[in-house]
Design a protein around this motif. Structure first.
Motif, PDB file in Angstrom:
ATOM      1  N   ALA A   9       6.165  -6.459  -1.247  1.00 27.38           N
ATOM      2  CA  ALA A   9       6.876  -5.437  -0.481  1.00 27.38           C
ATOM      3  C   ALA A   9       8.336  -5.842  -0.355  1.00 27.38           C
ATOM      4  N   GLN A  10       9.205  -4.855  -0.337  1.00 33.69           N
ATOM      5  CA  GLN A  10      10.621  -5.148  -0.173  1.00 33.69           C
ATOM      6  C   GLN A  10      11.253  -4.138   0.760  1.00 33.69           C
ATOM      7  N   GLU A  11      12.247  -4.597   1.465  1.00 32.40           N
ATOM      8  CA  GLU A  11      12.962  -3.745   2.408  1.00 32.40           C
ATOM      9  C   GLU A  11      13.726  -2.669   1.647  1.00 32.40           C
ATOM     10  N   PRO A  12      13.707  -1.423   2.132  1.00 30.99           N
ATOM     11  CA  PRO A  12      14.426  -0.358   1.431  1.00 30.99           C
ATOM     12  C   PRO A  12      15.928  -0.610   1.423  1.00 30.99           C
ATOM     13  N   ALA A  13      16.563  -0.330   0.279  1.00 33.76           N
ATOM     14  CA  ALA A  13      18.010  -0.481   0.181  1.00 33.76           C
ATOM     15  C   ALA A  13      18.701   0.534   1.095  1.00 33.76           C
ATOM     16  N   ASP A  14      18.145   1.739   1.154  1.00 34.58           N
ATOM     17  CA  ASP A  14      18.674   2.784   2.028  1.00 34.58           C
ATOM     18  C   ASP A  14      17.535   3.302   2.902  1.00 34.58           C
ATOM     19  N   PRO A  15      17.469   2.876   4.168  1.00 36.72           N
ATOM     20  CA  PRO A  15      16.359   3.307   5.017  1.00 36.72           C
ATOM     21  C   PRO A  15      16.368   4.803   5.331  1.00 36.72           C
ATOM     22  N   HIS A  16      17.448   5.492   5.003  1.00 30.48           N
ATOM     23  CA  HIS A  16      17.550   6.928   5.268  1.00 30.48           C
ATOM     24  C   HIS A  16      17.373   7.756   3.996  1.00 30.48           C
ATOM     25  N   ALA A  17      16.866   7.138   2.936  1.00 30.49           N
ATOM     26  CA  ALA A  17      16.672   7.834   1.659  1.00 30.49           C
ATOM     27  C   ALA A  17      15.578   8.897   1.786  1.00 30.49           C
ATOM     28  N   SER A  18      15.589   9.861   0.885  1.00 33.07           N
ATOM     29  CA  SER A  18      14.585  10.922   0.889  1.00 33.07           C
ATOM     30  C   SER A  18      13.273  10.468   0.272  1.00 33.07           C
ATOM     31  N   TYR A  19      13.341   9.535  -0.685  1.00 37.40           N
ATOM     32  CA  TYR A  19      12.160   9.037  -1.377  1.00 37.40           C
ATOM     33  C   TYR A  19      12.192   7.516  -1.413  1.00 37.40           C
ATOM     34  N   PHE A  20      10.985   6.910  -1.391  1.00 38.14           N
ATOM     35  CA  PHE A  20      10.856   5.456  -1.422  1.00 38.14           C
ATOM     36  C   PHE A  20       9.940   5.036  -2.562  1.00 38.14           C
ATOM     37  N   THR A  21      10.133   3.809  -3.046  1.00 36.17           N
ATOM     38  CA  THR A  21       9.245   3.236  -4.053  1.00 36.17           C
ATOM     39  C   THR A  21       7.975   2.743  -3.367  1.00 36.17           C
ATOM     40  N   ILE A  22       6.988   2.371  -4.153  1.00 39.33           N
ATOM     41  CA  ILE A  22       5.742   1.844  -3.597  1.00 39.33           C
ATOM     42  C   ILE A  22       6.016   0.569  -2.805  1.00 39.33           C
ATOM     43  N   GLN A  23       6.886  -0.288  -3.330  1.00 38.83           N
ATOM     44  CA  GLN A  23       7.207  -1.540  -2.652  1.00 38.83           C
ATOM     45  C   GLN A  23       7.874  -1.288  -1.298  1.00 38.83           C
ATOM     46  N   GLU A  24       8.726  -0.282  -1.240  1.00 38.07           N
ATOM     47  CA  GLU A  24       9.401   0.048   0.019  1.00 38.07           C
ATOM     48  C   GLU A  24       8.424   0.653   1.023  1.00 38.07           C
ATOM     49  N   VAL A  25       7.498   1.486   0.559  1.00 37.65           N
ATOM     50  CA  VAL A  25       6.484   2.061   1.450  1.00 37.65           C
ATOM     51  C   VAL A  25       5.605   0.949   2.014  1.00 37.65           C
ATOM     52  N   ALA A  26       5.261  -0.022   1.173  1.00 35.87           N
ATOM     53  CA  ALA A  26       4.462  -1.153   1.637  1.00 35.87           C
ATOM     54  C   ALA A  26       5.199  -1.916   2.740  1.00 35.87           C
ATOM     55  N   PHE A  27       6.481  -2.105   2.594  1.00 38.05           N
ATOM     56  CA  PHE A  27       7.270  -2.795   3.612  1.00 38.05           C
ATOM     57  C   PHE A  27       7.309  -1.989   4.912  1.00 38.05           C
ATOM     58  N   LEU A  28       7.531  -0.695   4.804  1.00 37.00           N
ATOM     59  CA  LEU A  28       7.660   0.152   5.993  1.00 37.00           C
ATOM     60  C   LEU A  28       6.344   0.297   6.759  1.00 37.00           C
ATOM     61  N   THR A  29       5.216   0.304   6.053  1.00 33.74           N
ATOM     62  CA  THR A  29       3.917   0.503   6.700  1.00 33.74           C
ATOM     63  C   THR A  29       3.207  -0.809   7.020  1.00 33.74           C
ATOM     64  N   LYS A  30       3.775  -1.929   6.566  1.00 34.85           N
ATOM     65  CA  LYS A  30       3.167  -3.259   6.763  1.00 34.85           C
ATOM     66  C   LYS A  30       1.812  -3.369   6.052  1.00 34.85           C
ATOM     67  N   LEU A  31       1.667  -2.660   4.919  1.00 32.00           N
ATOM     68  CA  LEU A  31       0.476  -2.739   4.081  1.00 32.00           C
ATOM     69  C   LEU A  31       0.860  -3.426   2.778  1.00 32.00           C
ATOM     70  N   SER A  32      -0.125  -3.863   2.004  1.00 37.32           N
ATOM     71  CA  SER A  32       0.190  -4.505   0.731  1.00 37.32           C
ATOM     72  C   SER A  32       0.505  -3.441  -0.322  1.00 37.32           C
ATOM     73  N   VAL A  33       1.211  -3.876  -1.352  1.00 40.77           N
ATOM     74  CA  VAL A  33       1.547  -2.984  -2.458  1.00 40.77           C
ATOM     75  C   VAL A  33       0.267  -2.496  -3.128  1.00 40.77           C
ATOM     76  N   ASN A  34      -0.714  -3.395  -3.282  1.00 39.60           N
ATOM     77  CA  ASN A  34      -1.978  -3.000  -3.910  1.00 39.60           C
ATOM     78  C   ASN A  34      -2.716  -1.959  -3.074  1.00 39.60           C
ATOM     79  N   THR A  35      -2.653  -2.052  -1.754  1.00 42.83           N
ATOM     80  CA  THR A  35      -3.289  -1.048  -0.893  1.00 42.83           C
ATOM     81  C   THR A  35      -2.635   0.311  -1.094  1.00 42.83           C
TER      82      THR A  35
END
Length: 86
Positions: A9-35
């Protein structure tokens, strides 16, 4: 240039972006990338594929990923009773 690890998981470069990558969603939700990947493969919640096959999740759908993983209490698991040999 260091190689990017797509399983962490990685912190989003722009937390106000319209779309996020899987890695950014994992960081925001505190879930694993595989989940997150398993949830997308299962079909819920919504995700969007963009040019090149990359998957993006809209900002409005991020809370649904968190809630989808947190629904209901954990099942009660009972240990089997082992009988001593007589």
């Amino acid at each position: 240039m260091p190689r990017r690890d797509y399983t962490k998981a990685q912190e989003p470069a722009d937390p106000h972006a319209s779309y996020f990558t899987i890695q950014e969603v994992a960081f925001l939700t505190k879930l694993s990338v595989n989940t997150i990947r398993r949830m997308i493969k299962a079909g819920a919640p919504h995700s969007q594929r963009v040019v090149g096959g990359a998957i993006r999740v809209s900002r409005e759908d991020v809370p649904q990923y968190y809630n989808a993983h947190r629904i209901g209490p954990s099942p009660v698991r009972h240990r089997r009773q082992v009988r001593a040999a007589a």
